[in-house]
Write a protein that holds these residues in place. Structure first.
Motif, short mmCIF file in Angstrom:
data_model
loop_
_atom_site.label_atom_id
_atom_site.label_comp_id
_atom_site.label_asym_id
_atom_site.label_seq_id
_atom_site.Cartn_x
_atom_site.Cartn_y
_atom_site.Cartn_z
N GLU A 8 -69.69 -2.68 2.40
CA GLU A 8 -68.71 -1.62 2.17
C GLU A 8 -68.72 -1.21 0.71
O GLU A 8 -69.10 -1.97 -0.18
N THR A 9 -68.22 0.01 0.49
CA THR A 9 -67.95 0.41 -0.90
C THR A 9 -66.64 -0.24 -1.31
O THR A 9 -65.89 -0.79 -0.49
N THR A 10 -66.34 -0.15 -2.58
CA THR A 10 -65.08 -0.74 -3.06
C THR A 10 -63.86 -0.01 -2.49
O THR A 10 -62.75 -0.55 -2.51
N SER A 11 -64.08 1.19 -1.96
CA SER A 11 -62.97 1.93 -1.34
C SER A 11 -62.87 1.67 0.15
O SER A 11 -62.03 2.26 0.83
N GLY A 12 -63.73 0.80 0.71
CA GLY A 12 -63.63 0.40 2.10
C GLY A 12 -64.52 1.15 3.05
O GLY A 12 -64.47 0.91 4.27
N ILE A 13 -65.37 2.05 2.57
CA ILE A 13 -66.28 2.77 3.46
C ILE A 13 -67.42 1.84 3.87
O ILE A 13 -68.08 1.22 3.03
N THR A 40 -76.99 2.56 -0.72
CA THR A 40 -75.80 2.78 -1.53
C THR A 40 -75.68 4.26 -1.89
O THR A 40 -76.69 4.93 -2.11
N ASN A 44 -72.84 4.70 -7.23
CA ASN A 44 -72.02 3.61 -6.69
C ASN A 44 -72.75 2.30 -6.94
O ASN A 44 -73.64 1.92 -6.18
N SER A 46 -71.31 -0.78 -7.27
CA SER A 46 -70.62 -1.97 -6.74
C SER A 46 -70.48 -1.87 -5.23
O SER A 46 -70.21 -0.79 -4.68
#
Length: 342
Positions: A8-13, A40, A44, A46
């Motif tokens: 996931e991305t740090t935003s939850g995607i 990724t 992005n 992280s």
């Protein structure tokens, strides 16, 4: 256990996920390896790895995780040498200029190029300063193994070395020529024989004396020669990689030894030393020189005769001197007179 891995991305995607399904219980621990790909988004750097055990708790739900690794992957990069195969073998002194080029997939938006080299067969790679285009040219000279490859990454992650994708490897092997020494020029008496003093080292070389005439074994560096007249021999060698090298020596055949009857050690550059040119060290002769009082003023054994007219650092006076030459192989000794003139 029944595991789900999510990237996931740090935003939850969620970028990608993978499920193992039910893992069967075993009597003994058993390691299983799983892997999957993900991409990724731009800018992005992280990500979050989330692992979920979907099985109910209780007996038989124990597990251990180890060696979670991330590796870059991307479009294929193919490097090549213009006009050659990817592996070049060449002898020292014959290497030229080699032009590298690469076929980089159009999947890259803003590719950044960096040619790299390795001097330890690919265990470690180093960036080549200034080699940042899709083409590169090299001119290696000294023997060795030269490995090259092109590393590519997107401009957005150019500062992260782990994001680079490497091409296949180009290898240039410059092979050393054999080290060949035929030995010193020799002098021998007619009817005698002489042992050659050649040496050959290198990558499993094969060698021979040319011409093979009057030799007991032309393939031996220490062959025994018995030529009837003056002759020039060449010790020729070729390495396991086909690299040639050679060296020559001569044998002068004489009927006897000429001993000079005079010399003038006055430092005018002419006849300043008393030498016996045909007295080869291999004959093992011992040379002694005496003055008129019977004092030994010069002596040498199994070496080239070269007397500068001094004894214990002091110039000897003009006069007649006696020489005496003894041989270890039953040859008749030689005795005579010569004059030192100042």
């Amino acid at each position: 256990p029944n595991l789900t891995f999510r990237i996931e991305t740090t935003s939850g995607i969620v970028l990608q996920s993978f499920s193992t399904g039910d893992l069967v219980e075993t009597a003994n621990p058993q390691w299983l390896q799983y892997g999957f790909y993900f991409t990724t988004p731009l800018l992005n750097a992280s990500i979050v790895l989330r692992i979920t055990n979907n099985a109910p708790g209780g007996n038989g739900n124990d597990l251990a995780l180890d060696d979670i690794t991330f590796r870059p992957c991307g479009p294929t990069i193919t490097s090549s040498v213009v006009g050659y195969s990817d592996t070049i073998d060449v002898c020292e002194g014959q290497a030229g200029n080699y032009s590298f080029t690469s076929d980089v997939s159009s999947a890259y938006v803003s590719p950044v190029y960096q040619w790299q080299s390795s001097n330890d067969s690919g265990r470690n790679w180093f960036d080549i300063p200034g080699a940042t285009s899709i083409n590169y040219q090299v001119s290696p000279i000294t023997p060795g193994a030269y490995w090259y490859r092109l590393a590519v990454t997107e401009l957005s992650s150019a500062g992260i070395r782990a994001c680079r994708i490497a091409s296949d490897t180009i290898i240039i092997n410059i092979r050393s020529k054999p080290l060949v020494k035929a030995g010193p020029d020799r002098v021998m008496f007619l009817g005698d024989s002489i042992r050659m003093a050649g040496t050959v080292t290198g990558d499993d070389p094969v060698y021979e004396w040319i011409p093979p005439l009057y030799l007991n074994d032309p393939s031996s560096v220490n062959a025994i020669a018995r030529p009837p007249a003056d002759i020039l021999y060449t010790l020729s060698a070729v390495s396991a990689y086909g690299c040639p090298q050679s060296d020559g020596m001569s044998i002068k055949v004489v009927a006897g030894i000429f001993v000079p009857t005079a010399f003038t050690p006055n430092n005018d550059g002419l006849n300043d030393h008393w030498r016996i040119p045909f007295l080869d060290p291999s004959l093992g002769g011992q040379v002694q020189v005496f003055n008129r009082q019977g004092q030994l003023v010069y002596s040498i054994s199994s070496d080239w005769v070269d007397w500068d007219g001094r004894f214990r650092g002091l110039p000897q006076p003009t006069g007649t001197y006696v020489y005496f030459i003894q041989f270890p192989k039953g040859r008749e000794p030689m005795k005579g007179l010569f004059v030192l003139i100042r």
